[in-house]
Structure formats: structure tokens, C-alpha cells
Design a protein around this motif. Structure first.
Motif, PDB file in Angstrom:
ATOM      1  N   ASN A 148      11.479 -20.464  31.578  1.00 19.28           N
ATOM      2  CA  ASN A 148      10.946 -21.491  30.683  1.00 19.28           C
ATOM      3  C   ASN A 148      10.631 -22.812  31.359  1.00 19.28           C
ATOM      4  OD1 ASN A 148      11.081 -19.818  28.314  1.00 19.28           O
ATOM      5  ND2 ASN A 148      13.293 -20.076  28.441  1.00 19.28           N
ATOM      6  N   LEU A 149      10.971 -22.953  32.629  1.00 20.41           N
ATOM      7  CA  LEU A 149      10.677 -24.213  33.316  1.00 20.41           C
ATOM      8  C   LEU A 149       9.202 -24.324  33.687  1.00 20.41           C
ATOM      9  CD1 LEU A 149      13.956 -24.617  35.358  1.00 20.41           C
ATOM     10  CD2 LEU A 149      13.250 -25.862  33.307  1.00 20.41           C
ATOM     11  N   ASN A 150       8.458 -23.243  33.532  1.00 23.04           N
ATOM     12  CA  ASN A 150       7.006 -23.322  33.668  1.00 23.04           C
ATOM     13  C   ASN A 150       6.389 -24.129  32.523  1.00 23.04           C
ATOM     14  OD1 ASN A 150       7.925 -20.923  32.193  1.00 23.04           O
ATOM     15  ND2 ASN A 150       5.762 -20.510  31.856  1.00 23.04           N
ATOM     16  N   LEU A 151       7.162 -24.381  31.475  1.00 25.81           N
ATOM     17  CA  LEU A 151       6.676 -25.136  30.319  1.00 25.81           C
ATOM     18  C   LEU A 151       7.116 -26.607  30.332  1.00 25.81           C
ATOM     19  CD1 LEU A 151       7.185 -22.479  27.502  1.00 25.81           C
ATOM     20  CD2 LEU A 151       5.092 -23.038  28.759  1.00 25.81           C
ATOM     21  N   LEU A 152       7.623 -27.084  31.472  1.00 23.60           N
ATOM     22  CA  LEU A 152       7.988 -28.499  31.553  1.00 23.60           C
ATOM     23  C   LEU A 152       6.763 -29.356  31.259  1.00 23.60           C
ATOM     24  CD1 LEU A 152      10.314 -28.605  34.682  1.00 23.60           C
ATOM     25  CD2 LEU A 152      10.967 -28.873  32.283  1.00 23.60           C
TER      26      LEU A 152
ATOM     27  N   PHE B 178       6.162 -29.684  36.027  1.00 23.53           N
ATOM     28  CA  PHE B 178       6.788 -29.578  37.337  1.00 23.53           C
ATOM     29  C   PHE B 178       5.734 -29.599  38.435  1.00 23.53           C
ATOM     30  CE2 PHE B 178       8.894 -28.052  41.055  1.00 23.53           C
ATOM     31  CZ  PHE B 178      10.068 -28.790  41.015  1.00 23.53           C
ATOM     32  N   ASP B 179       4.579 -29.045  38.191  1.00 26.47           N
ATOM     33  CA  ASP B 179       3.518 -29.073  39.201  1.00 26.47           C
ATOM     34  C   ASP B 179       3.170 -30.512  39.582  1.00 26.47           C
ATOM     35  OD1 ASP B 179       3.346 -26.304  39.368  1.00 26.47           O
ATOM     36  OD2 ASP B 179       1.760 -26.185  37.858  1.00 26.47           O
ATOM     37  N   GLN B 180       3.098 -31.406  38.608  1.00 29.33           N
ATOM     38  CA  GLN B 180       2.833 -32.822  38.888  1.00 29.33           C
ATOM     39  C   GLN B 180       3.964 -33.420  39.724  1.00 29.33           C
ATOM     40  OE1 GLN B 180       2.582 -33.982  34.768  1.00 29.33           O
ATOM     41  NE2 GLN B 180       0.347 -34.204  34.852  1.00 29.33           N
ATOM     42  N   TYR B 181       5.198 -33.128  39.325  1.00 28.16           N
ATOM     43  CA  TYR B 181       6.350 -33.664  40.048  1.00 28.16           C
ATOM     44  C   TYR B 181       6.418 -33.105  41.469  1.00 28.16           C
ATOM     45  CZ  TYR B 181      11.072 -35.046  41.233  1.00 28.16           C
ATOM     46  OH  TYR B 181      12.151 -35.579  41.877  1.00 28.16           O
ATOM     47  N   TYR B 182       6.104 -31.833  41.621  1.00 29.46           N
ATOM     48  CA  TYR B 182       6.126 -31.190  42.931  1.00 29.46           C
ATOM     49  C   TYR B 182       5.157 -31.891  43.893  1.00 29.46           C
ATOM     50  CZ  TYR B 182       5.586 -27.442  46.410  1.00 29.46           C
ATOM     51  OH  TYR B 182       5.521 -26.708  47.573  1.00 29.46           O
TER      52      TYR B 182
ATOM     53  N   TYR C  46       7.643 -23.959  46.550  1.00 30.60           N
ATOM     54  CA  TYR C  46       8.052 -23.892  45.149  1.00 30.60           C
ATOM     55  C   TYR C  46       7.792 -22.503  44.588  1.00 30.60           C
ATOM     56  CZ  TYR C  46       7.833 -24.635  40.103  1.00 30.60           C
ATOM     57  OH  TYR C  46       8.014 -24.522  38.761  1.00 30.60           O
ATOM     58  N   TYR C  47       8.765 -22.041  43.803  1.00 33.19           N
ATOM     59  CA  TYR C  47       8.647 -20.732  43.167  1.00 33.19           C
ATOM     60  C   TYR C  47       9.256 -20.825  41.770  1.00 33.19           C
ATOM     61  CZ  TYR C  47       9.242 -15.771  42.257  1.00 33.19           C
ATOM     62  OH  TYR C  47       9.183 -14.523  41.703  1.00 33.19           O
ATOM     63  N   GLN C  48       8.576 -20.254  40.784  1.00 36.59           N
ATOM     64  CA  GLN C  48       9.101 -20.205  39.425  1.00 36.59           C
ATOM     65  C   GLN C  48       8.931 -18.797  38.891  1.00 36.59           C
ATOM     66  OE1 GLN C  48       7.483 -19.733  36.145  1.00 36.59           O
ATOM     67  NE2 GLN C  48       9.495 -19.962  35.217  1.00 36.59           N
ATOM     68  N   SER C  49       9.968 -18.320  38.195  1.00 37.46           N
ATOM     69  CA  SER C  49       9.875 -17.025  37.531  1.00 37.46           C
ATOM     70  C   SER C  49      10.736 -17.035  36.279  1.00 37.46           C
ATOM     71  CB  SER C  49      10.324 -15.893  38.451  1.00 37.46           C
ATOM     72  OG  SER C  49      10.234 -14.654  37.769  1.00 37.46           O
ATOM     73  N   ASN C  50      10.269 -16.310  35.282  1.00 35.18           N
ATOM     74  CA  ASN C  50      11.045 -16.085  34.072  1.00 35.18           C
ATOM     75  C   ASN C  50      11.866 -14.811  34.178  1.00 35.18           C
ATOM     76  OD1 ASN C  50      10.014 -18.372  32.646  1.00 35.18           O
ATOM     77  ND2 ASN C  50       8.120 -17.245  32.334  1.00 35.18           N
TER      78      ASN C  50
END
Length: 143
Positions: free
Chosen positions: A10-14, A27-31, A45-49
């Protein structure tokens, strides 16, 4: 220094979900800000649900990275498998949380992964990630 930031479910929805808790920035902006702040580091950076994909990424980076900043999100409270993956590698892992999990629901007060991490940072918003990077930098200097 090479650092992998891993975000869980769910952190892909930040920036979209529960802005009062997680803020309005993606998070993409923050990254992108982090990469500008640490130009001499290789930040990945890596994100997964999906729990298994996170475990696979932890295993993979043991040979390619100096440390991990991990926000396992809800898996923090449920995943023995992620805890075991952290324990199985020889690079330091910093557990981070955007919110202060201890001010939230009781089930969020228990982390199954903390004992396998070198430290925990929580409650500083997205800045928790920067603090995690700083902690890894200090650990690397102390080697």
C-alpha cells in the motif's frame, strides 16, 4: 555506498491514501529528493504489495548493496518470513515507519521484524527514510 529502500504493501499509494497519516507527497517525489540529497550514494528503490517479492529482493541485494532501509508496512506486524529473510543476510537493515506506530492501533505496536534489524525509526513522516540512510551511513563509517 549502495542502499536499497524497500517499501511494502500500500505504500505505492503514498500521497493518495490517508493523507492525515502519511502526507500528500508520493514516494516517487520524495525518492527524487533523496537522490539529490545523497548524490554520492547509489540509492535504489523497490516497492511491492507481495510478501514473497519483498523476501526475494532482500535475498538478492545481500550481494549488491551495503544496507537496506525497509518499511515493511503491514507485513511488519505479520511476517515471520520477512524477519527470517533479514536474519539470513549479512548487511544491515533499518526498519522505518512514516507514522508513529505506537500512537496508533494496538496491533501496530508489535513488530515481528525489529529484532532482526539494527534499528527502528518511526514517526518522522517521509523523513524517517532520510534518518534511516543517515543511520546506515554511520554504521558504514564505524566498520
Amino acid at each position: 555506498m549502495t542502499i536499497l529502500i524497500i517499501n511494502g504493501p500500500n505504500l505505492n499509494l503514498l500521497g493518495v491514501r490517508e493523507k492525515t497519516i502519511y502526507g500528500s507527497q508520493s514516494f516517487d517525489q520524495y525518492y527524487e529528493e533523496l537522490k539529490l540529497l545523497y548524490p554520492n550514494f547509489a540509492l535504489d528503490y523497490y516497492q511491492s504489495n507481495i510478501e514473497g517479492e519483498i523476501i526475494n529482493k532482500i535475498h538478492e541485494c545481500r550481494l549488491t548493496h551495503d544496507g537496506i532501509v525497509l518499511n515493511a508496512a503491514a507485513y511488519t506486524h505479520t511476517s515471520v518470513a520477512i524477519r527470517d529473510a533479514i536474519s539470513a543476510i549479512d548487511i544491515p537493515v533499518i526498519e522505518v515507519h512514516i507514522s508513529n506506530v505506537h500512537k496508533r492501533e494496538a496491533f501496530r505496536h508489535v513488530s515481528l521484524i525489529s529484532a532482526s534489524c539494527v534499528g527502528v525509526i518511526a514517526g518522522f513522516g517521509l523523513d524517517s527514510y532520510r534518518l534511516g540512510i543517515e543511520a546506515l551511513t554511520k554504521l558504514n563509517k564505524d566498520k
